[in-house]
Every structure is written in structure tokens, then in C-alpha cells.
Design a protein around this motif. Structure first.
Motif, PDB file in Angstrom:
ATOM      1  N   HIS A  37     -79.406 -17.050   9.470  1.00 46.28           N
ATOM      2  CA  HIS A  37     -80.546 -17.834   9.938  1.00 46.28           C
ATOM      3  C   HIS A  37     -80.384 -19.268   9.453  1.00 46.28           C
ATOM      4  O   HIS A  37     -79.531 -19.566   8.608  1.00 46.28           O
ATOM      5  CB  HIS A  37     -81.870 -17.207   9.466  1.00 46.28           C
ATOM      6  N   ASP A  46     -82.309 -17.501  14.249  1.00 38.54           N
ATOM      7  CA  ASP A  46     -81.391 -16.479  13.780  1.00 38.54           C
ATOM      8  C   ASP A  46     -80.040 -16.676  14.444  1.00 38.54           C
ATOM      9  O   ASP A  46     -79.970 -17.089  15.610  1.00 38.54           O
ATOM     10  CB  ASP A  46     -81.920 -15.082  14.125  1.00 38.54           C
ATOM     11  N   ILE A  47     -78.979 -16.359  13.702  1.00 39.24           N
ATOM     12  CA  ILE A  47     -77.637 -16.513  14.245  1.00 39.24           C
ATOM     13  C   ILE A  47     -76.905 -15.175  14.257  1.00 39.24           C
ATOM     14  O   ILE A  47     -77.186 -14.284  13.458  1.00 39.24           O
ATOM     15  CB  ILE A  47     -76.815 -17.571  13.477  1.00 39.24           C
ATOM     16  N   ASP A  48     -75.966 -15.059  15.187  1.00 41.83           N
ATOM     17  CA  ASP A  48     -75.106 -13.891  15.340  1.00 41.83           C
ATOM     18  C   ASP A  48     -73.710 -14.448  15.599  1.00 41.83           C
ATOM     19  O   ASP A  48     -73.495 -15.143  16.592  1.00 41.83           O
ATOM     20  CB  ASP A  48     -75.598 -13.057  16.523  1.00 41.83           C
ATOM     21  N   TRP A  64     -77.234 -18.598  18.703  1.00 39.55           N
ATOM     22  CA  TRP A  64     -78.490 -18.607  17.952  1.00 39.55           C
ATOM     23  C   TRP A  64     -79.675 -18.604  18.905  1.00 39.55           C
ATOM     24  O   TRP A  64     -79.562 -18.991  20.067  1.00 39.55           O
ATOM     25  CB  TRP A  64     -78.553 -19.786  16.984  1.00 39.55           C
ATOM     26  N   GLU A  65     -80.804 -18.145  18.374  1.00 41.18           N
ATOM     27  CA  GLU A  65     -82.060 -18.107  19.120  1.00 41.18           C
ATOM     28  C   GLU A  65     -83.183 -18.404  18.144  1.00 41.18           C
ATOM     29  O   GLU A  65     -83.154 -17.937  17.001  1.00 41.18           O
ATOM     30  CB  GLU A  65     -82.253 -16.722  19.726  1.00 41.18           C
TER      31      GLU A  65
END
Length: 107
Positions: A37, A46-48, A64-65
């Protein structure tokens, strides 16, 4: 080269330090499971991600979103180790701005 941990963002191409640290010390956190994040200014999310190998070294690339002043936003980005405890990277907003940044590992 370990990307995990919390990194304090201290410089961004598009925004000054007053905006970066408006609500909290600007940061990006990367967890061992490649999730994480971030927050800078009024943008948080949040990141992936995943680690990608390039000829000149590894990068952690992510999508990210999150929110920007209550508006839903998303995008992508990347970071790489610039020096021992310094990251350089970029946040990109889908159909919007992109900004490079520098961050130091939190103590």
C-alpha cells in the motif's frame, strides 16, 4: 536486492514536499507476498506487484487501486533499488498524470 519494507517518499516529479506529506509521511510499503500500500498527499491505495528481471537489474512492477480526494483511481508503477537504502520509481494514473519519485527505507 530486497524491496520489502516501508519506504518514505521524499521527492516526486509533480508534487512538492508540502503536498506529499499533507496527511501522513508519504510512503510505499511492499510486503513479502508482493502486495502493499502507499500514500502521498491525498492519494492512497493498495498495490499488487511482482519482481521482473531486466538486463540492468531487478524492478518491482505493480498495479494499484485507490482514492484521490474520494475519487476512485487506479494505475501502475515500478520501483528499483537506486542505492543501498534508496528506491527510485514511478506512479502512473490510468488516463492521467505520471510522476517519478525517490524514497528512503524507513528506519
Amino acid at each position: 536486492m530486497d524491496f520489502t519494507g516501508t519506504w518514505h517518499i521524499y521527492e516526486m516529479e509533480l508534487w512538492d514536499e508540502d503536498y506529499l506529506n499533507m496527511e501522513v509521511q508519504a510512503y510505499i510499503t511492499i510486503e513479502p507476498d508482493n502486495m502493499g500500500h502507499f500514500q502521498f498527499g491525498l492519494v492512497y491505495g493498495d498495490i499488487d506487484g511482482r519482481i521482473i528481471e531486466y538486463a540492468d537489474g531487478k524492478r518491482f512492477e505493480f498495479t494499484w487501486e485507490g482514492n484521490d480526494e474520494c475519487d476512485h483511481v487506479f494505475g501502475s508503477g515500478w520501483v528499483k533499488i537506486k542505492q543501498k537504502d534508496t528506491l527510485e520509481g514511478e506512479f502512473r494514473f490510468h488516463l492521467g498524470d505520471s510522476s517519478t519519485f525517490l524514497a528512503r527505507r524507513a528506519k
